[in-house]
Scaffold this active site. Structure first.
Site, PDB file in Angstrom:
ATOM      1  N   GLY A   1      -9.168   7.186  -0.457  1.00 16.09           N
ATOM      2  CA  GLY A   1      -8.897   5.791  -0.121  1.00 16.09           C
ATOM      3  C   GLY A   1     -10.099   5.147   0.540  1.00 16.09           C
ATOM      4  O   GLY A   1     -10.579   5.609   1.582  1.00 16.09           O
TER       5      GLY A   1
ATOM      6  N   PHE B   1      -9.711  -0.069   4.484  1.00 16.74           N
ATOM      7  CA  PHE B   1     -10.296  -0.298   5.805  1.00 16.74           C
ATOM      8  C   PHE B   1     -10.568   1.009   6.549  1.00 16.74           C
ATOM      9  O   PHE B   1     -11.638   1.192   7.129  1.00 16.74           O
ATOM     10  CB  PHE B   1      -9.368  -1.179   6.644  1.00 16.74           C
ATOM     11  CG  PHE B   1      -9.405  -2.614   6.223  1.00 16.74           C
ATOM     12  CD1 PHE B   1     -10.456  -3.429   6.604  1.00 16.74           C
ATOM     13  CD2 PHE B   1      -8.408  -3.164   5.445  1.00 16.74           C
ATOM     14  CE1 PHE B   1     -10.520  -4.756   6.222  1.00 16.74           C
ATOM     15  CE2 PHE B   1      -8.450  -4.492   5.055  1.00 16.74           C
ATOM     16  CZ  PHE B   1      -9.505  -5.292   5.445  1.00 16.74           C
ATOM     17  N   GLY B   2      -9.612   1.917   6.529  1.00 16.49           N
ATOM     18  CA  GLY B   2      -9.767   3.156   7.287  1.00 16.49           C
ATOM     19  C   GLY B   2     -10.748   4.118   6.631  1.00 16.49           C
ATOM     20  O   GLY B   2     -11.656   4.649   7.282  1.00 16.49           O
TER      21      GLY B   2
ATOM     22  N   VAL C   1      -5.583  10.101  -6.892  1.00 18.57           N
ATOM     23  CA  VAL C   1      -5.211  11.397  -6.325  1.00 18.57           C
ATOM     24  C   VAL C   1      -3.704  11.591  -6.508  1.00 18.57           C
ATOM     25  O   VAL C   1      -2.914  10.677  -6.297  1.00 18.57           O
ATOM     26  CB  VAL C   1      -5.622  11.468  -4.837  1.00 18.57           C
ATOM     27  CG1 VAL C   1      -4.934  12.634  -4.136  1.00 18.57           C
ATOM     28  CG2 VAL C   1      -7.134  11.608  -4.737  1.00 18.57           C
TER      29      VAL C   1
ATOM     30  N   GLU D   1       1.583 -17.302   5.438  1.00 21.59           N
ATOM     31  CA  GLU D   1       0.316 -17.810   4.900  1.00 21.59           C
ATOM     32  C   GLU D   1       0.467 -18.229   3.441  1.00 21.59           C
ATOM     33  O   GLU D   1      -0.053 -19.271   3.016  1.00 21.59           O
ATOM     34  CB  GLU D   1      -0.786 -16.758   5.078  1.00 21.59           C
ATOM     35  CG  GLU D   1      -1.151 -16.603   6.550  1.00 21.59           C
ATOM     36  CD  GLU D   1      -2.208 -15.542   6.850  1.00 21.59           C
ATOM     37  OE1 GLU D   1      -2.768 -15.564   7.945  1.00 21.59           O
ATOM     38  OE2 GLU D   1      -2.464 -14.682   5.987  1.00 21.59           O
TER      39      GLU D   1
ATOM     40  N   ASP E   1      -2.395   2.695   7.408  1.00 26.84           N
ATOM     41  CA  ASP E   1      -1.014   2.384   7.023  1.00 26.84           C
ATOM     42  C   ASP E   1      -0.216   3.611   6.601  1.00 26.84           C
ATOM     43  O   ASP E   1       1.008   3.548   6.505  1.00 26.84           O
ATOM     44  CB  ASP E   1      -1.021   1.392   5.847  1.00 26.84           C
ATOM     45  CG  ASP E   1      -1.352  -0.019   6.292  1.00 26.84           C
ATOM     46  OD1 ASP E   1      -1.658  -0.214   7.483  1.00 26.84           O
ATOM     47  OD2 ASP E   1      -1.307  -0.929   5.439  1.00 26.84           O
TER      48      ASP E   1
ATOM     49  N   ALA F   1      -5.337  -3.873   9.888  1.00 25.18           N
ATOM     50  CA  ALA F   1      -6.666  -3.384   9.531  1.00 25.18           C
ATOM     51  C   ALA F   1      -7.390  -2.751  10.721  1.00 25.18           C
ATOM     52  O   ALA F   1      -8.073  -1.729  10.581  1.00 25.18           O
ATOM     53  CB  ALA F   1      -7.492  -4.538   8.959  1.00 25.18           C
TER      54      ALA F   1
HETATM   55  C1  LIG Z   1      -1.454  -9.392   1.779  1.00 25.56           C
HETATM   56  C2  LIG Z   1      -1.857  -8.639   3.024  1.00 25.56           C
HETATM   57  C3  LIG Z   1      -2.378  -9.343   4.104  1.00 25.56           C
HETATM   58  C4  LIG Z   1      -2.780  -8.668   5.249  1.00 25.56           C
HETATM   59  N1  LIG Z   1      -3.294  -9.375   6.297  1.00 25.56           N
HETATM   60  C5  LIG Z   1      -3.757  -8.721   7.376  1.00 25.56           C
HETATM   61  C6  LIG Z   1      -4.386  -9.432   8.431  1.00 25.56           C
HETATM   62  O1  LIG Z   1      -4.509 -10.657   8.388  1.00 25.56           O
HETATM   63  N2  LIG Z   1      -4.857  -8.709   9.491  1.00 25.56           N
HETATM   64  C7  LIG Z   1      -4.724  -7.352   9.556  1.00 25.56           C
HETATM   65  O2  LIG Z   1      -5.187  -6.745  10.508  1.00 25.56           O
HETATM   66  N3  LIG Z   1      -4.118  -6.668   8.579  1.00 25.56           N
HETATM   67  C8  LIG Z   1      -3.633  -7.310   7.488  1.00 25.56           C
HETATM   68  N4  LIG Z   1      -3.029  -6.614   6.486  1.00 25.56           N
HETATM   69  C9  LIG Z   1      -2.831  -5.166   6.650  1.00 25.56           C
HETATM   70  C10 LIG Z   1      -4.106  -4.414   6.367  1.00 25.56           C
HETATM   71  O3  LIG Z   1      -4.676  -4.863   5.159  1.00 25.56           O
HETATM   72  C11 LIG Z   1      -3.780  -2.940   6.311  1.00 25.56           C
HETATM   73  O4  LIG Z   1      -3.221  -2.561   7.534  1.00 25.56           O
HETATM   74  C12 LIG Z   1      -5.025  -2.123   6.028  1.00 25.56           C
HETATM   75  O5  LIG Z   1      -5.510  -2.432   4.743  1.00 25.56           O
HETATM   76  C13 LIG Z   1      -4.727  -0.650   6.128  1.00 25.56           C
HETATM   77  O6  LIG Z   1      -5.900   0.045   5.851  1.00 25.56           O
HETATM   78  P1  LIG Z   1      -5.816   1.478   5.149  1.00 25.56           P
HETATM   79  O7  LIG Z   1      -7.196   2.006   5.130  1.00 25.56           O
HETATM   80  O8  LIG Z   1      -4.738   2.274   5.772  1.00 25.56           O
HETATM   81  O9  LIG Z   1      -5.310   1.178   3.669  1.00 25.56           O
HETATM   82  P2  LIG Z   1      -5.899   0.201   2.582  1.00 25.56           P
HETATM   83  O10 LIG Z   1      -6.872  -0.738   3.131  1.00 25.56           O
HETATM   84  O11 LIG Z   1      -4.703  -0.341   1.876  1.00 25.56           O
HETATM   85  O12 LIG Z   1      -6.679   1.173   1.596  1.00 25.56           O
HETATM   86  C14 LIG Z   1      -6.032   2.164   0.840  1.00 25.56           C
HETATM   87  C15 LIG Z   1      -6.968   2.592  -0.256  1.00 25.56           C
HETATM   88  O13 LIG Z   1      -6.465   3.776  -0.844  1.00 25.56           O
HETATM   89  C16 LIG Z   1      -6.554   3.700  -2.244  1.00 25.56           C
HETATM   90  N5  LIG Z   1      -5.515   4.575  -2.782  1.00 25.56           N
HETATM   91  C17 LIG Z   1      -4.189   4.492  -2.546  1.00 25.56           C
HETATM   92  N6  LIG Z   1      -3.549   5.490  -3.176  1.00 25.56           N
HETATM   93  C18 LIG Z   1      -4.494   6.210  -3.816  1.00 25.56           C
HETATM   94  C19 LIG Z   1      -4.457   7.361  -4.633  1.00 25.56           C
HETATM   95  N7  LIG Z   1      -3.309   8.009  -4.919  1.00 25.56           N
HETATM   96  N8  LIG Z   1      -5.616   7.842  -5.135  1.00 25.56           N
HETATM   97  C20 LIG Z   1      -6.796   7.222  -4.879  1.00 25.56           C
HETATM   98  N9  LIG Z   1      -6.878   6.123  -4.099  1.00 25.56           N
HETATM   99  C21 LIG Z   1      -5.750   5.623  -3.566  1.00 25.56           C
HETATM  100  C22 LIG Z   1      -6.358   2.231  -2.548  1.00 25.56           C
HETATM  101  O14 LIG Z   1      -6.906   1.882  -3.820  1.00 25.56           O
HETATM  102  C23 LIG Z   1      -7.080   1.570  -1.385  1.00 25.56           C
HETATM  103  O15 LIG Z   1      -8.431   1.321  -1.688  1.00 25.56           O
HETATM  104  C24 LIG Z   1      -2.626  -7.268   5.322  1.00 25.56           C
HETATM  105  C25 LIG Z   1      -2.100  -6.557   4.238  1.00 25.56           C
HETATM  106  C26 LIG Z   1      -1.733  -7.237   3.088  1.00 25.56           C
HETATM  107  C27 LIG Z   1      -1.179  -6.471   1.925  1.00 25.56           C
END
Ligand SMILES: Cc1cc2nc3c(=O)[nH]c(=O)nc-3n(C[C@H](O)[C@H](O)[C@H](O)COP(=O)(O)OP(=O)(O)OC[C@H]3O[C@@H](n4cnc5c(N)ncnc54)[C@H](O)[C@@H]3O)c2cc1C
Length: 449
Positions: free
Chosen positions: A41, A44-45, A109, A200, A329, A344
């Site tokens: 993934g 953000f993380g 994955v 929004e 998340d 994020a």
């Molecule tokens: C519409 C929307 C608006 C948002 N607005 C805000 C905001 O204003 N402020 C804020 O702080 N947060 C906001 N968030 C929440 C924030 O985007 C998430 O909390 C953040 O993206 C979590 O980061 P993450 O790294 O856990 O996952 P993500 O950023 O979702 O990244 C997950 C990654 O894993 C990859 N992935 C998933 N499954 C697989 C797999 N099986 N194999 C390979 N790759 C995979 C995906 O392609 C993706 O690139 C918003 C979310 C959404 C959906």
């Protein structure tokens, strides 16, 4: 890059019915002596963890099913035609290209073998010494997965362009519809779930209908469109203080958005949504309600909460598996007796923290400090010139909050080109109301009226 990967059978070749092939490091001729960190993934993380390992003596493999990092907070602007997909995405390979210890694989994955320390991508496997799972969240329809086809969620570029097509298509169909009831259903837009995304989106659809599209149609007045924001609980924006949520509600009302709280949705179908036993006819329904974690917990056989989030320890590792970390998340991290929110900042701070833990361990040092989230606050925007900001005791609403929202989102957007383009498009859009991405691209808009 995938073409160069030799199809080599692994020792433990079979997992279930699948014959697995091992994915060797990108340069197999050079023996790998450094520990291998696999990050699944590049959201953000994951991206933060990868960049945090830049100068650490490890080999990093970043795997993502997409070739791009997605800035989710601006997805709603793609869904409402203000921005184009490329404006809020950055190619992962490009972002990490200067990081010599890091390779990028694009694949989905499908599982993890915690005993053999391998990550599966279909019939291929990648070995790891440390594993970071940062696979984010997906939509949850609270057990009604059949609603998904009528009410798409907003988590990916594909969904955003699908929603954009549905919204624009509805206006096009309404223009040629002669039946008044059907026309009204076409001009009714329902958003289910009044968190920041629902709020929004609602504000942005209102701007589209009431400002951008005016004087462009002959048989309808786009300003007649109804935008209805539906929420099951008594108030909107639960993550914000009530005072700010009320201000947001007033701002939505001024934009012409109908806010219906205490209105749990009982059904979603081709005709619209059912609330309190009554059908609300609407041809465009958008799901901005529940989220569930990615299936990482199932891959690991780890303990999860009701939303599928892996319950992680104070160092963000999976209990009993000190070399496996789950963050963002996909994780449930308890701080001061409460789970951290799915935002994020949590994912980014955890990504940086896990990189430091691994760096210390690789250097033979203990990393005893537990992860602690530093809350930098919450913000949301409502249409043009109105925002809400909550940073600890500091709370404000209005144009200043809206401006703060713009600046912060620009700052966190990845890539100089994207920042520049988005800044220009915002100036253009907020001064002229014109939106540059009004394209109907999806084929799924041909649903019968
Ligand atoms: C519409 C929307 C608006 C948002 N607005 C805000 C905001 O204003 N402020 C804020 O702080 N947060 C906001 N968030 C929440 C924030 O985007 C998430 O909390 C953040 O993206 C979590 O980061 P993450 O790294 O856990 O996952 P993500 O950023 O979702 O990244 C997950 C990654 O894993 C990859 N992935 C998933 N499954 C697989 C797999 N099986 N194999 C390979 N790759 C995979 C995906 O392609 C993706 O690139 C918003 C979310 C959404 C959906």
């Amino acid at each position: 890059m995938m073409k160069d990967i030799p199809d080599k059978e692994t020792n433990a070749a079979d997992v279930g019915q699948v014959t697995l092939k091992s994915v060797e490091p990108a340069h197999p001729a050079v023996p790998t002596v450094q520990p291998r960190v696999v990050i699944v993934g590049a959201g953000f993380g994951g991206l933060r963890a990868a960049t945090g390992l830049r100068d650490v003596p490890v080999d990093v493999t970043v795997i993502d099913r997409n070739n791009h990092h997605l800035f989710q907070p601006l997805l709603y602007q793609v869904a409402t035609a203000s921005l184009s997909p490329a404006d809020i995405c950055a190619p992962i390979r490009h972002v990490l290209k200067k990081q010599k210890n890091t390779e990028v694989l694009m694949d989905e994955v499908t599982g993890v073998d915690v005993q053999e320390q391998r990550v599966f991508m279909g019939d291929q496997a990648v070995p790891y010494d440390y594993l970071i799972l940062a696979t984010g969240a997906r939509d949850s329809y609270f057990g009604h997965n059949d609603w998904a086809k009528f009410a798409p969620g907003l988590k990916s570029i594909r969904q955003a362009t699908e929603i954009r097509s549905r919204i624009l298509w509805a206006f096009e169909q309404a223009e040629k519809e002669t039946d008044e009831e059907k026309r009204q259903a076409l001009l009714t837009f329902v958003l289910v779930g009044a968190g920041p995304t629902g709020v929004e989106m609602a504000g942005s659809i209102a701007g589209l209908a009431h400002k951008t599209l005016t004087n462009e149609f002959h048989h309808i007045n786009p300003a007649d469109a109804r935008i209805i924001l539906v929420e099951a609980v008594p108030r909107i924006l639960l993550a914000f203080p009530e005072r700010l949520a009320n201000k947001a509600k007033n701002a939505l009302n001024q934009l012409g958005v109908e806010v219906r709280t205490n209105s749990p949705v009982e059904d979603v179908n081709d005709e619209g949504v059912v609330i309190g036993g009554k059908l609300l006819p609407a041809k465009t329904v958008i799901w901005t309600a529940g989220v569930a974690a990615s299936p990482a917990g199932t891959w690991l056989g780890a303990e999860t909460d009701r939303g599928g989030r892996v319950k992680v320890s104070s160092d963000v590792s999976v209990p009993g598996h000190p070399t496996i970390f789950v963050l963002g998340d996909t994780a449930q991290f308890m701080q001061d007796g409460k789970p951290l929110p799915g935002v994020a900042q949590v994912a980014m701070q955890q990504g940086s923290y896990v990189a430091r833990v691994i760096a210390d361990r690789v250097a033979g040092k203990e990393h005893n400090a537990a992860f602690r989230y530093f809350d930098k606050g919450n913000m949301a925007t409502i249409g043009r010139f109105h925002g809400i900001v909550s940073i600890g005791k500091l709370q404000f609403a209005g144009i200043l909050a809206w401006f703060a929202w713009l600046v912060l989102h620009l700052m966190f957007l990845i890539g100089f080109r994207n920042r520049l383009v988005v800044m220009f498009l915002w100036v253009w859009y907020y001064t002229t109301f014109q939106r540059g991405a009004r394209l109907i691209t999806s084929e799924d808009t041909s649903r019968s009226v």
